[in-house]
Design an enzyme around this catalytic site. Structure first.
Site, PDB file in Angstrom:
ATOM      1  N   ASP A  96       0.497  -1.273  -0.228  1.00  0.00           N
ATOM      2  CA  ASP A  96      -0.126  -0.079  -0.203  1.00  0.00           C
ATOM      3  C   ASP A  96       0.451   1.350   0.071  1.00  0.00           C
ATOM      4  OD1 ASP A  96       1.598   0.327   2.657  1.00  0.00           O
ATOM      5  OD2 ASP A  96      -0.996   0.095   3.869  1.00  0.00           O
ATOM      6  N   ASP A 270      -8.195  -7.643   0.260  1.00  0.00           N
ATOM      7  CA  ASP A 270      -7.080  -7.356   2.358  1.00  0.00           C
ATOM      8  C   ASP A 270      -7.832  -7.128   2.833  1.00  0.00           C
ATOM      9  OD1 ASP A 270      -5.517  -5.181   2.871  1.00  0.00           O
ATOM     10  OD2 ASP A 270      -6.950  -4.322   0.740  1.00  0.00           O
TER      11      ASP A 270
END
EC number: 2.4.2.29
Length: 380
Positions: A96, A270
């Site tokens: 991320d 996720d």
């Protein structure tokens, strides 16, 4: 035509929904979609070895840019040969941007056009993260899939604030693209924001699609809105994204949300949920959530889930796992974490088969009748 390091291949579209069966090709291998990705925040999925993750069927894992930047440092990881070598994982990795963690520090951050100033949660020192810095960190980490630096506004923020936020996120995305040093072997995704406002989601998606990213993420969900509100946003957001590129719904891991996201055309998910609740003794089963520390399981010598064939369920009883957790033994957390991860990865395997068989809606109904929308101990 741009030669992306990340490619999506559609295998089959489900006849009755927006669901799609496919695969994503990366520099470190190919994984099937839809796929749930375990989260390895600190370059490890808590208590699980790479060998165990492979046995579970995890085709890709996620690591956290913010945490690895602070400790041990992205430059150290680069010197080690990159994140794959550092953590001994030879399959795809997604990182991320660090944005969500920064915005979680709401009381200690300041957002400007240049980036975000915030306090290091480890030692209180002042830190600055910009779109360029977020890309530089991820270039050093060497992940297969990277995220643009974005602002993640709260779902119920005022319209005017969210509008300014998505416009800044679009400018940051463009800056990140220009700063990207490794477009040949790392795929950078744009992140669509806009809270619950359809016109702002449309504006955000249009801006990012015009920049021609190799994949797109849907951010700003699973942040306190209802399940129905999330589905409504997906209903009008997913169709705005290119059909020939991956679609990733960030931070979602509840089984009902996974299935409903797939129905609306999402490929990747996720969440820390399976390992986080496992550490507290909560286990996902085909009959709903099971809180294994409850006294009624003290002499229950059956598996966590009678319908599960994972290592934990094949070898250990509820009574034994409860004993381990009550005694604060790490092995208990390892067993519950393994089971929960297996449950979600295997759920997505079943979802892929349901897409192939064109019966995903029936699968959803059958699954949720037993599971019960995350209600704990529904049928126990």
């Amino acid at each position: 035509m741009t030669d992306y390091p990340i490619k999506y291949r559609l295998i089959k579209a489900e006849k009755h929904t927006g669901a799609r069966l496919g695969e994503i090709i990366t520099p470190h291998g190919t994984f099937p979609t839809p796929m749930f990705m375990p989260v390895g925040t600190q370059a490890t999925v808590k208590t699980q070895s790479p060998e165990e993750l492979k046995a579970i069927g995890s085709g890709i894992i996620l690591s956290n840019t913010y945490h690895l930047w602070l400790r041990p440092g992205d430059e150290l990881i680069a010197r080690s040969g990159g994140l794959h070598k550092f953590m001994n994982w030879d399959q795809p990795i997604l990182t991320d941007s660090g944005g969500f963690q920064v915005y979680s520090l709401a009381d200690s951050r300041n957002i400007t056009e240049e980036g975000v100033t915030f306090k290091n949660h480890l030692n209180g020192s002042k830190m600055f993260l910009s779109p360029e810095k977020a890309i530089s960190i991820q270039n050093n980490l060497g992940s297969d899939i990277m995220m643009s630096f974005d602002e993640c506004p709260q779902f119920y923020q005022p319209y005017d604030y969210v509008k300014k936020s998505i416009e800044r996120t679009s400018r940051w995305a463009e800056r990140g693209l220009k700063a990207h040093r490794r477009p040949h072997d790392q795929g950078l995704f744009g992140i669509v924001q806009g809270a619950g406002f359809e016109d702002l989601r449309r504006q955000s998606a249009a801006d990012l699609v015009a920049m021609d990213f190799p994949g797109y993420s849907i951010g700003g969900l699973a942040v306190g809105e209802s399940h129905e509100e999330m589905n409504a946003v997906l209903d009008f957001t997913t169709p705005l994204l290119p059909e020939n590129k991956p679609r990733y719904l960030m931070g979602v891991g509840a089984p009902d949300s996974l299935i409903d996201g797939v129905i609306r055309g999402v490929d990747m998910f996720d969440c820390v949920l399976p390992t986080r609740i496992a550490r507290n003794g909560t286990c996902m089963t085909s009959e709903g959530r099971l809180v294994i520390k409850n006294a009624k399981f003290a002499e229950d010598f059956t598996p966590l889930d009678h319908d599960c064939d994972c290592y934990t369920c094949q070898n250990y009883s509820r009574a034994y796992i409860r004993h381990l957790l009550k005694a604060d033994e790490t092995f208990g957390i390892r067993l519950t974490s393994y089971h929960n991860l297996y449950f979600l990865v295997n759920l997505m395997k079943k979802v892929r088969q349901a897409i192939m068989d064109d019966n995903l809606l029936e699968f959803r109904q059958d699954f949720l009748e037993r599971y019960g929308y995350n209600k704990s101990n529904r049928n126990f």
